[in-house]
Design a protein around this motif. Structure first.
Motif, PDB file in Angstrom:
ATOM      1  N   ILE A 165      30.077  -5.790  12.573  1.00  0.00           N
ATOM      2  CA  ILE A 165      30.074  -4.425  12.056  1.00  0.00           C
ATOM      3  C   ILE A 165      29.910  -4.407  10.545  1.00  0.00           C
ATOM      4  O   ILE A 165      30.563  -5.173   9.825  1.00  0.00           O
ATOM      5  N   THR A 166      29.033  -3.537  10.081  1.00  0.00           N
ATOM      6  CA  THR A 166      28.933  -3.223   8.661  1.00  0.00           C
ATOM      7  C   THR A 166      29.520  -1.826   8.480  1.00  0.00           C
ATOM      8  O   THR A 166      28.956  -0.843   8.965  1.00  0.00           O
ATOM      9  N   PRO A 207      43.041 -11.135   9.619  1.00  0.00           N
ATOM     10  CA  PRO A 207      42.288 -12.354   9.276  1.00  0.00           C
ATOM     11  C   PRO A 207      41.342 -12.831  10.380  1.00  0.00           C
ATOM     12  O   PRO A 207      40.239 -13.290  10.090  1.00  0.00           O
ATOM     13  N   HIS A 208      41.742 -12.708  11.651  1.00  0.00           N
ATOM     14  CA  HIS A 208      40.893 -13.228  12.721  1.00  0.00           C
ATOM     15  C   HIS A 208      39.650 -12.370  12.952  1.00  0.00           C
ATOM     16  O   HIS A 208      38.744 -12.776  13.690  1.00  0.00           O
ATOM     17  N   LEU A 209      39.579 -11.188  12.291  1.00  0.00           N
ATOM     18  CA  LEU A 209      38.399 -10.321  12.433  1.00  0.00           C
ATOM     19  C   LEU A 209      37.537 -10.302  11.175  1.00  0.00           C
ATOM     20  O   LEU A 209      36.508  -9.630  11.136  1.00  0.00           O
ATOM     21  N   ASP A 210      37.959 -11.023  10.153  1.00  0.00           N
ATOM     22  CA  ASP A 210      37.245 -11.030   8.865  1.00  0.00           C
ATOM     23  C   ASP A 210      35.763 -11.345   8.994  1.00  0.00           C
ATOM     24  O   ASP A 210      34.920 -10.755   8.319  1.00  0.00           O
ATOM     25  N   SER A 211      35.444 -12.285   9.856  1.00  0.00           N
ATOM     26  CA  SER A 211      34.053 -12.731   9.954  1.00  0.00           C
ATOM     27  C   SER A 211      33.177 -11.750  10.738  1.00  0.00           C
ATOM     28  O   SER A 211      31.961 -11.903  10.772  1.00  0.00           O
ATOM     29  N   PHE A 212      33.809 -10.747  11.362  1.00  0.00           N
ATOM     30  CA  PHE A 212      33.051  -9.796  12.182  1.00  0.00           C
ATOM     31  C   PHE A 212      32.843  -8.443  11.499  1.00  0.00           C
ATOM     32  O   PHE A 212      32.010  -7.660  11.930  1.00  0.00           O
ATOM     33  N   ILE A 213      33.633  -8.142  10.466  1.00  0.00           N
ATOM     34  CA  ILE A 213      33.546  -6.832   9.805  1.00  0.00           C
ATOM     35  C   ILE A 213      33.252  -7.014   8.327  1.00  0.00           C
ATOM     36  O   ILE A 213      33.974  -7.701   7.612  1.00  0.00           O
ATOM     37  N   THR A 214      32.170  -6.398   7.878  1.00  0.00           N
ATOM     38  CA  THR A 214      31.796  -6.425   6.468  1.00  0.00           C
ATOM     39  C   THR A 214      31.952  -5.018   5.897  1.00  0.00           C
ATOM     40  O   THR A 214      31.388  -4.059   6.424  1.00  0.00           O
ATOM     41  N   LEU A 215      32.740  -4.893   4.837  1.00  0.00           N
ATOM     42  CA  LEU A 215      32.935  -3.605   4.171  1.00  0.00           C
ATOM     43  C   LEU A 215      31.941  -3.484   3.024  1.00  0.00           C
ATOM     44  O   LEU A 215      31.863  -4.373   2.169  1.00  0.00           O
ATOM     45  N   VAL A 216      31.174  -2.393   3.022  1.00  0.00           N
ATOM     46  CA  VAL A 216      30.151  -2.200   1.999  1.00  0.00           C
ATOM     47  C   VAL A 216      30.429  -0.903   1.246  1.00  0.00           C
ATOM     48  O   VAL A 216      30.595   0.161   1.855  1.00  0.00           O
ATOM     49  N   SER A 217      30.471  -1.003  -0.089  1.00  0.00           N
ATOM     50  CA  SER A 217      30.735   0.155  -0.938  1.00  0.00           C
ATOM     51  C   SER A 217      29.438   0.718  -1.500  1.00  0.00           C
ATOM     52  O   SER A 217      28.645  -0.023  -2.090  1.00  0.00           O
ATOM     53  N   LEU A 218      29.234   2.007  -1.325  1.00  0.00           N
ATOM     54  CA  LEU A 218      28.098   2.702  -1.939  1.00  0.00           C
ATOM     55  C   LEU A 218      28.652   3.742  -2.909  1.00  0.00           C
ATOM     56  O   LEU A 218      29.267   4.715  -2.478  1.00  0.00           O
ATOM     57  N   PRO A 219      28.487   3.565  -4.207  1.00  0.00           N
ATOM     58  CA  PRO A 219      29.053   4.519  -5.171  1.00  0.00           C
ATOM     59  C   PRO A 219      28.252   5.818  -5.227  1.00  0.00           C
ATOM     60  O   PRO A 219      27.043   5.837  -4.967  1.00  0.00           O
ATOM     61  N   PHE A 220      28.940   6.903  -5.572  1.00  0.00           N
ATOM     62  CA  PHE A 220      28.270   8.183  -5.782  1.00  0.00           C
ATOM     63  C   PHE A 220      27.303   8.083  -6.958  1.00  0.00           C
ATOM     64  O   PHE A 220      27.538   7.334  -7.904  1.00  0.00           O
ATOM     65  N   LEU A 224      38.406  -2.827  17.255  1.00  0.00           N
ATOM     66  CA  LEU A 224      38.443  -3.044  18.699  1.00  0.00           C
ATOM     67  C   LEU A 224      37.160  -3.696  19.195  1.00  0.00           C
ATOM     68  O   LEU A 224      37.183  -4.562  20.069  1.00  0.00           O
ATOM     69  N   LEU A 225      36.030  -3.300  18.616  1.00  0.00           N
ATOM     70  CA  LEU A 225      34.749  -3.912  18.979  1.00  0.00           C
ATOM     71  C   LEU A 225      34.684  -5.354  18.495  1.00  0.00           C
ATOM     72  O   LEU A 225      34.274  -6.264  19.226  1.00  0.00           O
ATOM     73  N   ALA A 226      35.098  -5.576  17.258  1.00  0.00           N
ATOM     74  CA  ALA A 226      35.054  -6.930  16.695  1.00  0.00           C
ATOM     75  C   ALA A 226      35.946  -7.885  17.459  1.00  0.00           C
ATOM     76  O   ALA A 226      35.645  -9.080  17.587  1.00  0.00           O
ATOM     77  N   ASP A 247      25.242 -14.211  25.016  1.00  0.00           N
ATOM     78  CA  ASP A 247      24.952 -14.841  23.725  1.00  0.00           C
ATOM     79  C   ASP A 247      24.452 -13.826  22.712  1.00  0.00           C
ATOM     80  O   ASP A 247      24.250 -14.147  21.550  1.00  0.00           O
ATOM     81  N   LYS A 248      24.237 -12.603  23.156  1.00  0.00           N
ATOM     82  CA  LYS A 248      23.640 -11.586  22.308  1.00  0.00           C
ATOM     83  C   LYS A 248      24.712 -10.906  21.470  1.00  0.00           C
ATOM     84  O   LYS A 248      25.600 -10.259  22.004  1.00  0.00           O
ATOM     85  N   GLN A 249      24.650 -11.077  20.150  1.00  0.00           N
ATOM     86  CA  GLN A 249      25.610 -10.415  19.284  1.00  0.00           C
ATOM     87  C   GLN A 249      24.994  -9.153  18.710  1.00  0.00           C
ATOM     88  O   GLN A 249      23.909  -9.169  18.134  1.00  0.00           O
ATOM     89  N   LEU A 250      25.681  -8.053  18.876  1.00  0.00           N
ATOM     90  CA  LEU A 250      25.232  -6.770  18.350  1.00  0.00           C
ATOM     91  C   LEU A 250      25.614  -6.642  16.883  1.00  0.00           C
ATOM     92  O   LEU A 250      26.632  -7.171  16.439  1.00  0.00           O
ATOM     93  N   HIS A 251      24.779  -5.918  16.149  1.00  0.00           N
ATOM     94  CA  HIS A 251      25.116  -5.585  14.774  1.00  0.00           C
ATOM     95  C   HIS A 251      25.142  -4.057  14.672  1.00  0.00           C
ATOM     96  O   HIS A 251      24.123  -3.396  14.834  1.00  0.00           O
TER      97      HIS A 251
END
Length: 463
Positions: free
Chosen positions: A42-43, A59-72, A33-35, A8-12
């Motif tokens: 995953i972030t 699409p089936h992995l959308d809820s597991f991977i979040t893409l985050v943009s950090l601008p220069f 592969l992890l998701a 039941d333990k979900q890793l972040h």
């Protein structure tokens, strides 16, 4: 497998790769592969332009991977070409500015990690400042190497050995063979001209890379014990830290990019030409997006291909020809058996085609994996020291033929190119390379082996 899926333990996990697509894409594929296991969130962190250039998340992995943009930061962005955010966007003399811009992301990354509180962060070899940052936030960090464990053993010994007079490497000769701390037989080493380049690297950069790699809590390698168990074990013995291989993450498992390539108009023009060639007769030539080829390099490669007599498909970027030219009349003389393509191509589809007999490459880590995944013999011409080590280990394992160079200046000839291609493709003495490459292809492309490594990795992180 069941013990992981029933947990039941979900890793972040947070992921922060270096700004080169040869690094970002393996991180991204590992994330998928992890998701896919359903136990990991995953972030994935990079700059806006690089995030936009990543392949689409299934699409089936959308809820597991979040893409985050950090601008220069504006002050760092000003020192780079317009819209430049990766190594493929900058000339070689601007790489230092790209590293500074990457380092300038520290504060925004710290804020993100504070608010998202991941269980782990996977980082890359340039981010020497990240382990102290993660430690201050009580977040364990793992160095994810897209290079084999061999590289860490050769270039990054523990400081306890560096300070020991018996293990000092102060002369060029000290790098021409395996380090003294390697306890098993190996012929791994650099050539004279390669060591001169290595000694020319700025000391602060070398120290920063050392600190980045050796300050981790866990070593994670894009590798497997079936390929380099002795080197993986040695990393753990030298550094007294856990070492986890996650498999090769082979291209047939990546993004299912092959499906997208089928729809690409480039493939519609390339496939008919490949279909006309004999089985295993074509040399595929590609030297990545970042290798800067000199006029002499281009000339000797081209004339070597011509001299070999083999059909060839040569992908050469426009940037690689911006200051150089193909030999006069080369394309006309070889038009009946060769193609020079100056545009993007669906590389995986080409390598998978049965007409391909050998892959002529710079021996970058990703290129090696893609070639061997399809059981292709590699004909190698390395340009950077990590590629040189890869070429040597492939030669040791009889799956790669390295083109001989002049020991002093690194030059090579058209004759050596043609001779190496013939050895890899048709000569009787080269049959062992062809057989071993096919055998290695079965290992590299085995999805069951890959799945086992991913499950073991998740289990380790959970426990």
């Amino acid at each position: 497998m069941s013990s992981i899926r029933n947990s039941d333990k979900q890793l972040h996990l947070a992921m922060f790769p270096w700004l080169a697509f040869g690094h970002m894409l393996p991180f991204f594929e590992l994330a998928k592969l992890l998701a896919h296991k359903g136990q990991v969130r995953i972030t994935f962190i990079s700059t806006p332009g690089n995030i936009n250039r990543l392949p689409k998340i299934p699409p089936h992995l959308d809820s597991f991977i979040t893409l985050v943009s950090l601008p220069f930061l504006p002050e760092h962005k000003a020192n780079l070409p317009e819209n430049a955010e990766s190594t493929m966007d900058v000339p070689g003399d601007k790489t230092a500015e790209l590293r500074m811009a990457y380092e300038g992301l520290q504060e925004s990354l710290a804020q993100l990690l504070k608010s998202s509180a991941p269980n782990w962060i996977l980082y890359d070899f340039i981010a020497h400042w990240l382990p102290p940052l993660a430690n201050s936030l009580n977040i364990p960090c793992a160095y994810f190497s897209v290079f084999p464990a061999l590289d860490t053993c050769f270039f990054h010994p523990p400081k306890s050995l560096v300070g020991n007079p018996a293990f000092l490497r102060t002369k060029i000769e000290d790098f021409l063979g395996p380090p003294k701390w390697v306890p098993f037989p190996s012929k791994i080493g650099l050539k004279f001209h390669e060591v001169k380049k290595f000694f020319g690297a700025p000391p602060p950069l070398v120290e920063n890379v050392d600190n980045a790699i050796l300050s981790c809590d866990l070593f994670v390698y894009r590798s497997c014990t079936e390929f380099e168990s002795e080197w993986l074990n040695l990393v753990g013995e030298l550094h007294k830290k856990p070492v986890i291989p996650v498999g090769f993450i082979p291209p047939t498992l990546q993004v299912r990019a092959v499906d997208e390539e089928e729809k690409n108009p480039m493939w519609a023009t390339i496939k008919p030409w490949l279909d006309k060639q004999r089985h295993g007769s074509v040399v595929y030539v590609a030297f990545g997006s970042e290798i800067k080829l000199s006029q002499e390099d281009i000339t000797e490669m081209a004339l070597g291909l011509e001299l070999s007599g083999f059909p060839f498909f040569w992908v050469i970027r426009k940037e690689q020809l911006s200051l150089t030219d193909l030999p006069n009349g080369f394309e006309d003389r070889t038009k009946d058996r060769g193609i020079v393509c100056k545009d993007w191509v669906p590389q995986l589809k080409i390598l998978a085609h049965e007409s391909i007999g050998a892959y002529f490459t710079h021996c970058g880590a990703g290129s090696v994996l893609e070639g061997l995944n399809f059981g292709r013999v590699l004909v190698t011409l390395p340009f950077y020291v990590d590629q040189s080590l890869h070429a040597r280990v492939l030669e040791e394992k009889k799956v790669g033929v390295e083109i001989p160079r002049n020991e002093q200046d690194g030059s090579f000839t058209r004759t050596s190119v043609a001779k190496s291609l013939r050895l890899a493709m048709v000569d009787e003495e080269g049959s062992i390379y062809r057989d071993k490459a096919k055998e290695m292809g079965l290992l590299f492309s085995d999805s069951h082996i890959q799945d086992r490594y991913i499950e073991n990795f998740i289990e380790y992180l959970q426990n």
